[in-house]
Design a protein around this motif. Structure first.
Motif, PDB file in Angstrom:
ATOM      1  N   ILE A 171     -14.868  16.913   7.934  1.00 37.36           N
ATOM      2  CA  ILE A 171     -14.889  15.754   7.207  1.00 37.36           C
ATOM      3  C   ILE A 171     -14.664  15.517   5.905  1.00 37.36           C
ATOM      4  O   ILE A 171     -15.179  16.292   5.284  1.00 37.36           O
ATOM      5  N   LEU A 221     -20.972   6.569  10.518  1.00 37.94           N
ATOM      6  CA  LEU A 221     -20.194   7.396   9.600  1.00 37.94           C
ATOM      7  C   LEU A 221     -19.135   6.475   9.069  1.00 37.94           C
ATOM      8  O   LEU A 221     -18.391   5.510   9.538  1.00 37.94           O
ATOM      9  N   ILE A 248     -11.093  13.021   9.263  1.00 34.59           N
ATOM     10  CA  ILE A 248     -11.950  14.063  10.344  1.00 34.59           C
ATOM     11  C   ILE A 248     -10.717  14.825  10.791  1.00 34.59           C
ATOM     12  O   ILE A 248      -9.957  14.450  11.535  1.00 34.59           O
ATOM     13  N   HIS A 260     -11.772  18.924  15.819  1.00 37.23           N
ATOM     14  CA  HIS A 260     -13.207  19.571  16.171  1.00 37.23           C
ATOM     15  C   HIS A 260     -13.532  19.210  17.513  1.00 37.23           C
ATOM     16  O   HIS A 260     -13.164  18.428  17.734  1.00 37.23           O
ATOM     17  N   ASP A 268     -17.373  18.540  19.029  1.00 38.65           N
ATOM     18  CA  ASP A 268     -18.594  18.225  18.692  1.00 38.65           C
ATOM     19  C   ASP A 268     -19.521  19.488  18.987  1.00 38.65           C
ATOM     20  O   ASP A 268     -19.473  19.880  20.031  1.00 38.65           O
ATOM     21  N   TYR A 287     -14.695   4.130  22.547  1.00 40.50           N
ATOM     22  CA  TYR A 287     -14.478   5.031  23.377  1.00 40.50           C
ATOM     23  C   TYR A 287     -15.563   5.924  23.752  1.00 40.50           C
ATOM     24  O   TYR A 287     -16.625   6.174  22.881  1.00 40.50           O
ATOM     25  N   HIS A 304     -10.949  16.439  18.951  1.00 46.45           N
ATOM     26  CA  HIS A 304     -10.465  15.215  18.195  1.00 46.45           C
ATOM     27  C   HIS A 304     -10.652  15.186  17.085  1.00 46.45           C
ATOM     28  O   HIS A 304     -11.235  15.705  16.239  1.00 46.45           O
ATOM     29  N   ILE A 318      -9.710  12.158  13.231  1.00 47.97           N
ATOM     30  CA  ILE A 318      -9.319  10.846  12.861  1.00 47.97           C
ATOM     31  C   ILE A 318      -8.235  11.052  11.827  1.00 47.97           C
ATOM     32  O   ILE A 318      -8.655  11.434  10.750  1.00 47.97           O
ATOM     33  N   ARG A 372     -13.211   3.047   7.277  1.00 55.33           N
ATOM     34  CA  ARG A 372     -13.664   2.570   8.399  1.00 55.33           C
ATOM     35  C   ARG A 372     -14.985   2.862   8.689  1.00 55.33           C
ATOM     36  O   ARG A 372     -15.633   4.040   8.146  1.00 55.33           O
ATOM     37  N   SER A 387     -17.806   3.995  11.754  1.00 54.75           N
ATOM     38  CA  SER A 387     -18.069   4.253  13.172  1.00 54.75           C
ATOM     39  C   SER A 387     -19.340   4.321  13.442  1.00 54.75           C
ATOM     40  O   SER A 387     -20.136   4.822  12.729  1.00 54.75           O
ATOM     41  N   LEU A 447     -21.522   5.964  16.294  1.00 52.13           N
ATOM     42  CA  LEU A 447     -21.469   7.098  17.061  1.00 52.13           C
ATOM     43  C   LEU A 447     -22.893   7.330  17.975  1.00 52.13           C
ATOM     44  O   LEU A 447     -24.036   7.419  17.431  1.00 52.13           O
ATOM     45  N   ARG A 478     -24.370   9.682  20.878  1.00 51.41           N
ATOM     46  CA  ARG A 478     -24.483  10.916  21.777  1.00 51.41           C
ATOM     47  C   ARG A 478     -25.714  11.115  22.447  1.00 51.41           C
ATOM     48  O   ARG A 478     -26.698  10.391  22.035  1.00 51.41           O
TER      49      ARG A 478
HETATM   50  C1  OGA Z   1     -17.641  12.778  14.648  1.00 52.08           C
HETATM   51  C2  OGA Z   1     -16.384  12.125  14.763  1.00 52.08           C
HETATM   52  C3  OGA Z   1     -15.404  10.243  15.199  1.00 52.08           C
HETATM   53  C4  OGA Z   1     -15.244   8.711  14.834  1.00 52.08           C
HETATM   54  O1  OGA Z   1     -18.337  12.298  13.787  1.00 52.08           O
HETATM   55  O2  OGA Z   1     -18.058  14.039  14.957  1.00 52.08           O
HETATM   56  O3  OGA Z   1     -15.609  12.861  15.506  1.00 52.08           O
HETATM   57  O4  OGA Z   1     -14.671   7.925  15.678  1.00 52.08           O
HETATM   58  N1  OGA Z   1     -16.220  10.945  14.772  1.00 52.08           N
HETATM   59  O5  OGA Z   1     -15.797   8.200  13.719  1.00 52.08           O
END
Ligand code: OGA
Ligand code: MN
Length: 210
Positions: free
Chosen positions: A65, A107, A115, A118, A120, A163, A175, A177, A195, A197, A199, A201
């Motif tokens: 990142i 994030l 990004i 990768h 995760d 998503y 994936h 960005i 942006r 996000s 996240l 998990r």
């Molecule tokens: C991550 C990632 C995607 C996002 O933090 O591992 O892939 O949508 N983020 O920010």
């Protein structure tokens, strides 16, 4: 193998045999409009303060990142309103695994951030990774991590969308960005600004409470 739902055609693009063969039902949840602009504003208000205390960082040691800052924000630390949005709208859309959720990870990718591709880390989290996008549209690109398979999936992540990657897309596809310069979706340039996000998990098996 399944068919890409018609409702996704304006926001999910696919190319190549690996994408055509994907079992969508087991790999992707995509909700283009989950959280209203007002709710997005509320969520952002909760994260702006803690984020502002950090500086944007250049690419990590592992280089995944660039130009980002991040925080973990446990649910009790959000306002009651934001917690309500997360609990009513987001959590019910996550796969029903019997493992604990990790604290939401926030994030913040600056306008010039990206990004890179990768998967995760499988030691840190479990079966899915879900992202709620805020502030700016961005393009997520997915490609098989096994370089011999040919396929590309792009998702135009608008603010308020969610998503969830699981199954093959979580474990066997990378994936990313896209950077502002690379942000193109179905031939159209997507203006990418700062942006944020959120996240979500699940904990990895090893950390699961027994
Ligand atoms: C991550 C990632 C995607 C996002 O933090 O591992 O892939 O949508 N983020 O920010
Ligand atoms: Mn990731």
């Amino acid at each position: 193998m399944g068919t890409l739902p018609d409702a996704w055609l304006g926001s999910v693009s696919i190319e190549g045999p690996a994408a055509a063969a994907l079992a969508w039902d087991d790999s992707l949840t995509w909700i283009e409009r989950l959280v209203s602009p007002k709710e997005q504003g509320r969520l952002l208000q909760d994260v702006q303060g803690p984020l502002k205390r950090r500086r944007y960082q250049a690419s990590h040691w592992d280089g995944v990142i660039d130009q980002y800052r991040e925080i973990g924000l446990a649910l009790p630390r959000w306002s009651a309103e934001s917690r309500g949005i997360i609990e009513r709208k987001v959590i019910p859309r996550l796969p029903g695994v019997d493992r604990a959720l990790l604290d939401p990870h926030v994030l913040d990718l600056n306008e010039d951030g990206a990004i890179y591709p990768h998967v995760d880390n499988v030691a840190f989290s479990g079966e899915f990774v879900a992202g709620l996008s805020l502030l700016s549209t961005a393009v997520m690109r997915l490609t098989p991590s096994d370089g011999t398979r040919d396929g590309t999936i792009c998702i135009k992540l608008i603010p308020g969308s969610l998503y969830v990657l699981r199954g093959e897309l979580r474990y066997a596809w990378k994936h990313e960005i896209l950077s502002s310069a690379e942000s193109v979706f179905m031939g159209e340039t997507v203006t990418r600004q700062r942006r944020v996000s959120l996240l979500f998990r699940d904990a990895n098996e090893a950390d699961a409470p027994f």
